[in-house]
Every structure is written in structure tokens, then in C-alpha cells.
Scaffold this active site. Structure first.
Site, PDB file in Angstrom:
ATOM      1  N   LYS A  22       0.842  -1.212   0.000  1.00 43.26           N
ATOM      2  CA  LYS A  22       0.000   0.000   0.000  1.00 43.26           C
ATOM      3  C   LYS A  22       0.872   1.255   0.000  1.00 43.26           C
ATOM      4  O   LYS A  22       0.669   2.160  -0.812  1.00 43.26           O
ATOM      5  CB  LYS A  22      -0.895   0.006   1.251  1.00 43.26           C
ATOM      6  CG  LYS A  22      -1.537   1.357   1.530  1.00 43.26           C
ATOM      7  CD  LYS A  22      -2.460   1.330   2.727  1.00 43.26           C
ATOM      8  CE  LYS A  22      -1.820   1.558   4.068  1.00 43.26           C
ATOM      9  NZ  LYS A  22      -1.424   2.947   4.370  1.00 43.26           N
ATOM     10  N   ASN A  23       1.849   1.289   0.913  1.00 44.08           N
ATOM     11  CA  ASN A  23       2.611   2.528   1.081  1.00 44.08           C
ATOM     12  C   ASN A  23       3.647   2.753  -0.015  1.00 44.08           C
ATOM     13  O   ASN A  23       4.280   3.810  -0.067  1.00 44.08           O
ATOM     14  CB  ASN A  23       3.247   2.574   2.478  1.00 44.08           C
ATOM     15  CG  ASN A  23       2.181   2.802   3.546  1.00 44.08           C
ATOM     16  OD1 ASN A  23       1.035   3.132   3.220  1.00 44.08           O
ATOM     17  ND2 ASN A  23       2.537   2.602   4.800  1.00 44.08           N
ATOM     18  N   CYS A 117      -5.193  13.122  12.862  1.00 45.04           N
ATOM     19  CA  CYS A 117      -5.884  11.879  12.533  1.00 45.04           C
ATOM     20  C   CYS A 117      -5.890  10.966  13.737  1.00 45.04           C
ATOM     21  O   CYS A 117      -5.384  11.318  14.799  1.00 45.04           O
ATOM     22  CB  CYS A 117      -5.280  11.209  11.306  1.00 45.04           C
ATOM     23  SG  CYS A 117      -3.917  10.139  11.644  1.00 45.04           S
ATOM     24  N   ARG A 122       0.155  14.641  13.174  1.00 52.11           N
ATOM     25  CA  ARG A 122       0.711  14.428  11.840  1.00 52.11           C
ATOM     26  C   ARG A 122       0.706  15.679  10.945  1.00 52.11           C
ATOM     27  O   ARG A 122       0.022  15.720   9.916  1.00 52.11           O
ATOM     28  CB  ARG A 122       0.004  13.262  11.153  1.00 52.11           C
ATOM     29  CG  ARG A 122       0.137  11.978  11.961  1.00 52.11           C
ATOM     30  CD  ARG A 122      -0.528  10.820  11.302  1.00 52.11           C
ATOM     31  NE  ARG A 122       0.253  10.300  10.192  1.00 52.11           N
ATOM     32  CZ  ARG A 122      -0.194   9.354   9.374  1.00 52.11           C
ATOM     33  NH1 ARG A 122      -1.408   8.855   9.544  1.00 52.11           N
ATOM     34  NH2 ARG A 122       0.554   8.911   8.398  1.00 52.11           N
ATOM     35  N   ASP A 306       4.003   0.517  12.234  1.00 49.11           N
ATOM     36  CA  ASP A 306       2.829  -0.119  11.616  1.00 49.11           C
ATOM     37  C   ASP A 306       2.663  -1.577  12.048  1.00 49.11           C
ATOM     38  O   ASP A 306       1.684  -2.230  11.673  1.00 49.11           O
ATOM     39  CB  ASP A 306       2.928  -0.040  10.079  1.00 49.11           C
ATOM     40  CG  ASP A 306       2.812   1.392   9.582  1.00 49.11           C
ATOM     41  OD1 ASP A 306       2.373   2.257  10.353  1.00 49.11           O
ATOM     42  OD2 ASP A 306       3.183   1.650   8.418  1.00 49.11           O
ATOM     43  N   ARG A 398      -8.754  -0.497   4.112  1.00 55.92           N
ATOM     44  CA  ARG A 398      -7.843   0.509   3.581  1.00 55.92           C
ATOM     45  C   ARG A 398      -6.478  -0.090   3.288  1.00 55.92           C
ATOM     46  O   ARG A 398      -5.774   0.397   2.394  1.00 55.92           O
ATOM     47  CB  ARG A 398      -7.652   1.621   4.621  1.00 55.92           C
ATOM     48  CG  ARG A 398      -8.941   2.221   5.069  1.00 55.92           C
ATOM     49  CD  ARG A 398      -8.673   3.358   5.964  1.00 55.92           C
ATOM     50  NE  ARG A 398      -7.775   4.266   5.249  1.00 55.92           N
ATOM     51  CZ  ARG A 398      -7.545   5.501   5.584  1.00 55.92           C
ATOM     52  NH1 ARG A 398      -8.130   5.997   6.637  1.00 55.92           N
ATOM     53  NH2 ARG A 398      -6.736   6.259   4.892  1.00 55.92           N
TER      54      ARG A 398
HETATM   55  N1  EPU Z   1       6.112  14.653  10.951  1.00 55.40           N
HETATM   56  C1  EPU Z   1       6.094  15.994  11.243  1.00 55.40           C
HETATM   57  N2  EPU Z   1       5.991  16.875  10.194  1.00 55.40           N
HETATM   58  C2  EPU Z   1       5.908  16.452   8.908  1.00 55.40           C
HETATM   59  C3  EPU Z   1       5.919  15.082   8.626  1.00 55.40           C
HETATM   60  C4  EPU Z   1       6.031  14.189   9.676  1.00 55.40           C
HETATM   61  O1  EPU Z   1       6.174  16.405  12.409  1.00 55.40           O
HETATM   62  O2  EPU Z   1       5.816  17.304   8.009  1.00 55.40           O
HETATM   63  C5  EPU Z   1       6.238  13.677  12.063  1.00 55.40           C
HETATM   64  C6  EPU Z   1       4.977  12.805  12.203  1.00 55.40           C
HETATM   65  O3  EPU Z   1       3.977  13.443  12.956  1.00 55.40           O
HETATM   66  C7  EPU Z   1       5.533  11.566  12.851  1.00 55.40           C
HETATM   67  C8  EPU Z   1       6.931  11.452  12.224  1.00 55.40           C
HETATM   68  O4  EPU Z   1       7.235  12.735  11.719  1.00 55.40           O
HETATM   69  O5  EPU Z   1       5.651  11.757  14.221  1.00 55.40           O
HETATM   70  C9  EPU Z   1       7.075  10.451  11.115  1.00 55.40           C
HETATM   71  O6  EPU Z   1       5.964  10.525  10.243  1.00 55.40           O
HETATM   72  P1  EPU Z   1       6.067  10.246   8.680  1.00 55.40           P
HETATM   73  O7  EPU Z   1       6.013  11.546   7.962  1.00 55.40           O
HETATM   74  O8  EPU Z   1       7.223   9.351   8.404  1.00 55.40           O
HETATM   75  O9  EPU Z   1       4.709   9.467   8.429  1.00 55.40           O
HETATM   76  P2  EPU Z   1       3.874   9.494   7.080  1.00 55.40           P
HETATM   77  O10 EPU Z   1       4.789   9.687   5.944  1.00 55.40           O
HETATM   78  O11 EPU Z   1       2.727  10.411   7.235  1.00 55.40           O
HETATM   79  C10 EPU Z   1       4.063   6.945   6.549  1.00 55.40           C
HETATM   80  C11 EPU Z   1       3.109   5.799   6.314  1.00 55.40           C
HETATM   81  C12 EPU Z   1       2.461   5.412   7.638  1.00 55.40           C
HETATM   82  C13 EPU Z   1       3.576   5.003   8.602  1.00 55.40           C
HETATM   83  C14 EPU Z   1       4.592   6.155   8.768  1.00 55.40           C
HETATM   84  C15 EPU Z   1       5.771   5.805   9.628  1.00 55.40           C
HETATM   85  C16 EPU Z   1       2.397   6.161   4.038  1.00 55.40           C
HETATM   86  C17 EPU Z   1       1.320   6.521   3.097  1.00 55.40           C
HETATM   87  N3  EPU Z   1       2.099   6.210   5.346  1.00 55.40           N
HETATM   88  O12 EPU Z   1       3.283   8.010   7.058  1.00 55.40           O
HETATM   89  O13 EPU Z   1       1.627   4.278   7.360  1.00 55.40           O
HETATM   90  O14 EPU Z   1       3.037   4.689   9.864  1.00 55.40           O
HETATM   91  O15 EPU Z   1       5.085   6.553   7.471  1.00 55.40           O
HETATM   92  O16 EPU Z   1       6.444   4.716   9.126  1.00 55.40           O
HETATM   93  O17 EPU Z   1       3.493   5.813   3.619  1.00 55.40           O
HETATM   94  C18 EPU Z   1      -0.081   2.723   7.804  1.00 55.40           C
HETATM   95  O18 EPU Z   1       0.194   2.177   6.730  1.00 55.40           O
HETATM   96  O19 EPU Z   1      -0.827   2.188   8.673  1.00 55.40           O
HETATM   97  C19 EPU Z   1       0.500   4.042   8.107  1.00 55.40           C
HETATM   98  C20 EPU Z   1       0.001   4.872   9.015  1.00 55.40           C
END
Ligand code: EPU
Length: 439
Positions: A22-23, A117, A122, A306, A398
Site C-alpha cells: 500500500k505505502n 488523525c 501528523r 505499523d 484501507r
Molecule cells: N512529521 C512531522 N511533520 C511532517 C511530517 C512528519 O512532524 O511534516 C512527524 C509525524 O507526525 C511523525 C513522524 O514525523 O511523528 C514520522 O511521520 P512520517 O512523515 O514518516 O509518516 P507518514 O509519511 O505520514 C508513513 C506511512 C504510515 C507510517 C509512517 C511511519 C504512508 C502513506 N504512510 O506516514 O503508514 O506509519 O510513514 O512509518 O506511507 C499505515 O500504513 O498504517 C500508516 C500509518
């Protein structure tokens, strides 16, 4: 509305094929925007609600998408809108992945700002800072991020902490920028390297020069996207945990064993026997007694957030006491209260949960709160005595392709049935709000 009904106590046995990630699929579908070709193709695209949402988003901006056998064909030569509307972003925060590609290709994007969320606040500040460093002019207006740029120019971007989708947005924008970009403290998740591979095969010049440093030399144009999506390592980990919790013996096919290292290590520590059969398959045999192991989530190659909820279900039936620490998201323990309803002995405080294993979970009715929490409740249901019912199962759709069918093929007694429809307006409104809590 559907719910999952499980009769626990059957050890899982047999073979299960893992779907495409998915990701990885989400950024790859967004990346198609940059190719401007009528015949982009992706293989191994999982049939998931989140994938349907990003497809809907691409269609809403003018792309044409069709399924042809095992490939998804994406015509992005007819894109004529540059906006990700609130209605779609509110159902899936990964919609923000179109920001980088739209800006790179069309020099403008208008994307609804995702709110908080179910698992945490996030924010997307790292995404916006990276795009601004590449030369984008970014404003906020009426709940939307408006990004424009006459020209994107290579820049040095250093993330305060690694962000998966933040790194992906920065890579995609830098791919069509003028000059060289360096991303430091980039996320190391394999889904990012799958995106890099697809972009490079289409003409991009991107290299991960060190584990956390990515160098992108901008190119004028990309050719055609044609890519086979990597296996879903979280789906694989979930079936491994399911095999361990039921003390079964399962062969997983279509995996990448290298991506599963931290999960394999933890499951082995817990007593599971794991044999890597080939780079794309492994066998896992659940232990007679599940040992307690401490778990602390971390960015890749650390233990994935995850998989935290699924491992908590496993630890709930372990032989001792352990501490689970969630280091990525501030509110990712929503499954604790539900697991306790089955008799699990778990206390959560801030980002720690102390789990004291029990040998008796008893089936009851539970509500899923988010995608991975749903999976953990299903896993617990597989070992609980009697019948477990998990409602709000739309979260599961999802990110898990046909989970009830895959589990049933391994011998689980599980079915997806109609849940009672909400009986009054308040309940309907409540369900709608919860259904819109994106991941
Ligand atoms: N963060 C910030 N600011 C930003 C971006 C991130 O503060 O602009 C913080 C987040 O709040 C979090 C940390 O940085 O505390 C890491 O978050 P990240 O940005 O890596 O998460 P994401 O890219 O939004 C992806 C996956 C998630 C997975 C996380 C961590 C996708 C579409 N989603 O989310 O997947 O948990 O990385 O590995 O790739 C899931 O599949 O169940 C899922 C939630």
C-alpha cells in the site's frame, strides 16, 4: 457497514500470498502525474480502499485509469486540474503525495491541508519546508496549501526527523527541478527506494549515496512509468504475527525477506521458528510458549510503528511482562482499551504500554479505531476463546487485501458479515465521522 466475526482457537496452516505494498503504491500512483504519458503502467497494485482513493484523486484532476489484467494503466497526458480537494484528503491524508508531483510537473498545486488523525497530529510542515527550499512559493488559504513556482531549483534539504511521505514529496519535486538536490536525514523505508527505482527507470537521476542521504540530479522530463510494486512488508508481518499467535505454521509467498529483518528478529526472540526459504518466501512456525519481548518502534530499519499493534496482541498472550514503546506517533495505542475488553492485561501511559501476558483471552464485541489497530483486534480474536466480533472494519479495507479470505484459506474460522445499521441519526453521524478519520 460490515463486521468481522471470528471463532478463535484454530492454528493457522498453509500458504499465503502477500499483496503489493500500500505505502509503495500510493506514492507511485501520485508519481505518475510527472510522466505525462498515456501509457504509464503499474503491476502488483493492491486492491485496497486507499488505492481506490488516490485513483479517484488522479481521475478528479483529469487522468484516465483502467485495469487491464494484472496491470493498471494510467494516462496522465490529460491532466487539467491541479487540486486535491478536502473531500478526498479528509478520507486519506496520503493524498498530500500529489503536492510534489503537481508542483514539479505543472508548477502549481492546491491541496487541502490534512488535519490531525486517529493516530496523531501528523503535520506536513516538513513537506512544505522542503518544497519551499526547492523554490516553491507556499501560502495557506481557506484550509488549502497553495504552492506555485516559476521554476524549481535544486537545494539542500535536511529533515529534522525522517519523514516517509515528506521524503517522497521532496524526491518527486526535486526530480524535475533544475540542478542538484541533496536530502539529508531522509527516511530509509524500502517504499522510498521502490519509488526511486521506478523514477530512475523512467529517466530520473536519483541515488541514495548514504543510508540517510539522497542525491537527485534534476532532469527536464521523464519518459514512461512502468513498475512492479514491491511486496507489502506490513501485511507480511501481520500474517507472521497471526501465525505466531495461533501457534500455527504458515508459508508466506511474494515477500521481500530483507525488508522484514526487524520483525523476523522480534518474532524469533518471542520463540517463533522462521526459515527463509528464498528471497521471496519464508516459513514461520509459532512457538509453544510465546516469550515476552520489549518492543520499541523506530524509523526503518528499526521496528515499524505499523507493526506495533499486531505485536501487542501477540504479547497479550505471552508468558511474561514486556514494555512496548511507541516512538513515531503520539496516539497509537487506541487498540489497548479494546484488547483489554478481551481480557488482555495492558496498561498504557504516554508512549509506553506494559503488557502482562495471559493464557486466556475471551471473545467479545470490539470496535476498530484505525487500520493497524483493526489488524491487532483480528489477531487477538484468532486466539480468544469463543466468538469475537470486530466492527468498523472499513479501516481494515484501507490496507489489507481480502484479509478474511486469506485468513480463512489458512484455516481460520472468520467471516465478514453485515453489521446492524446505526439506529438513529446520532449513530449515523458518529459512524461517518469515524469513517473519515484518515491514515
Ligand atoms: N512529521 C512531522 N511533520 C511532517 C511530517 C512528519 O512532524 O511534516 C512527524 C509525524 O507526525 C511523525 C513522524 O514525523 O511523528 C514520522 O511521520 P512520517 O512523515 O514518516 O509518516 P507518514 O509519511 O505520514 C508513513 C506511512 C504510515 C507510517 C509512517 C511511519 C504512508 C502513506 N504512510 O506516514 O503508514 O506509519 O510513514 O512509518 O506511507 C499505515 O500504513 O498504517 C500508516 C500509518
Amino acid at each position: 457497514m460490515k463486521k468481522m466475526v471470528i471463532e478463535g482457537g484454530v492454528p493457522l496452516r498453509g500458504e499465503v500470498a502477500i499483496s503489493g505494498s500500500k505505502n509503495a503504491a500510493l506514492p507511485l500512483l501520485a508519481a505518475a502525474i510527472m510522466f505525462d504519458d498515456s501509457n504509464n503502467e503499474l503491476f502488483n497494485v493492491p486492491d485496497l480502499k486507499d488505492v481506490a482513493t488516490i485513483r479517484q484523486l488522479l481521475v478528479s484532476i483529469g487522468a484516465e485509469i483502467k485495469d487491464e489484467g494484472d496491470r493498471v494503466v494510467i494516462n496522465t497526458s490529460c491532466i487539467n486540474k491541479y487540486e486535491a480537494p478536502y473531500d478526498l484528503v479528509k478520507t486519506m491524508r496520503a493524498s498530500v503525495l500529489v503536492l510534489g508531483p503537481l508542483l514539479a510537473k505543472y508548477k502549481r498545486a492546491r491541496v487541502s491541508l490534512p488535519g490531525g488523525c486517529a493516530i496523531g497530529a501528523r503535520p506536513i510542515d516538513f513537506h512544505l519546508k522542503a518544497l519551499a527550499l526547492l523554490g516553491a512559493d507556499i501560502t495557506m488559504d481557506h484550509g488549502y496549501v497553495e504552492a506555485t513556482a516559476e521554476k524549481l531549483k535544486g537545494a539542500e534539504i535536511s529533515f529534522p526527523i525522517p519523514s516517509v511521505t515528506g521524503t517522497e514529496n521532496a524526491i518527486m519535486a526535486a526530480t524535475l527541478a533544475e540542478g542538484t538536490s541533496i536530502i539529508k536525514n531522509a527516511a530509509r523505508e524500502p517504499e522510498i527506494d521502490d519509488l526511486i527505482l521506478a523514477l530512475c527507470n523512467g529517466g530520473a537521476n536519483i541515488k541514495r549515496v548514504e543510508p540517510s542521504t539522497i542525491v537527485i540530479k534534476g532532469v527536464k522530463k521523464l519518459n514512461r512509468l512502468s513498475h512492479f510494486i514491491m511486496p507489502d512488508r506490513i501485511e507480511a508481518g501481520t500474517y507472521m504475527a497471526a501465525s505466531a499467535i495461533t501457534k500455527g505454521e504458515v508459508v508466506l509467498k511474494n515477500i521481500n525477506a530483507v525488508h522484514l529483518r526487524s520483525v523476523i528478529d522480534k518474532l524469533e526472540e518471542a520463540g517463533a521458528k522462521i526459515r527463509i526459504i528464498s528471497p521471496s518466501s519464508l516459513m514461520i512456525k509459532g512457538p509453544k510458549v510465546i516469550r515476552s519481548v520489549d518492543i520499541s518502534t523506530a524509523p526503518f530499519p528499526g521496528f515499524p510503528t505499523d507493526m506495533q499493534a499486531q505485536m501487542m496482541a501477540l504479547m497479550a498472550v505471552s508468558s511474561g511482562l514486556c514494555v512496548i514503546t511507541e516512538n513515531i506517533f503520539e496516539n497509537r495505542f487506541m487498540h489497548v482499551a479494546e484488547l483489554r475488553r478481551l481480557g488482555a492485561n495492558i496498561k498504557a501511559c504516554n508512549n509506553f504500554a506494559i503488557v502482562k501476558g495471559t493464557d486466556h483471552l475471551s471473545g467479545t464485541e470490539m470496535m476498530a479505531t484505525d487500520l493497524r489497530a483493526s489488524a491487532s483486534l483480528i489477531l487477538a480474536g484468532l486466539v480468544a476463546h469463543g466468538i469475537t466480533e470486530v466492527s468498523r472494519i472499513y479501516h481494515l479495507d484501507r490496507g489489507y487485501e481480502a484479509m478474511e479470505k486469506k485468513l480463512a484459506s489458512l484455516g481460520a474460522i472468520i467471516s465478514k458479515v453485515d453489521a446492524a445499521t446505526p439506529s438513529n441519526d446520532n449513530e449515523v453521524a458518529n459512524e461517518n465521522i469515524l469513517a473519515e478519520k484518515y491514515m
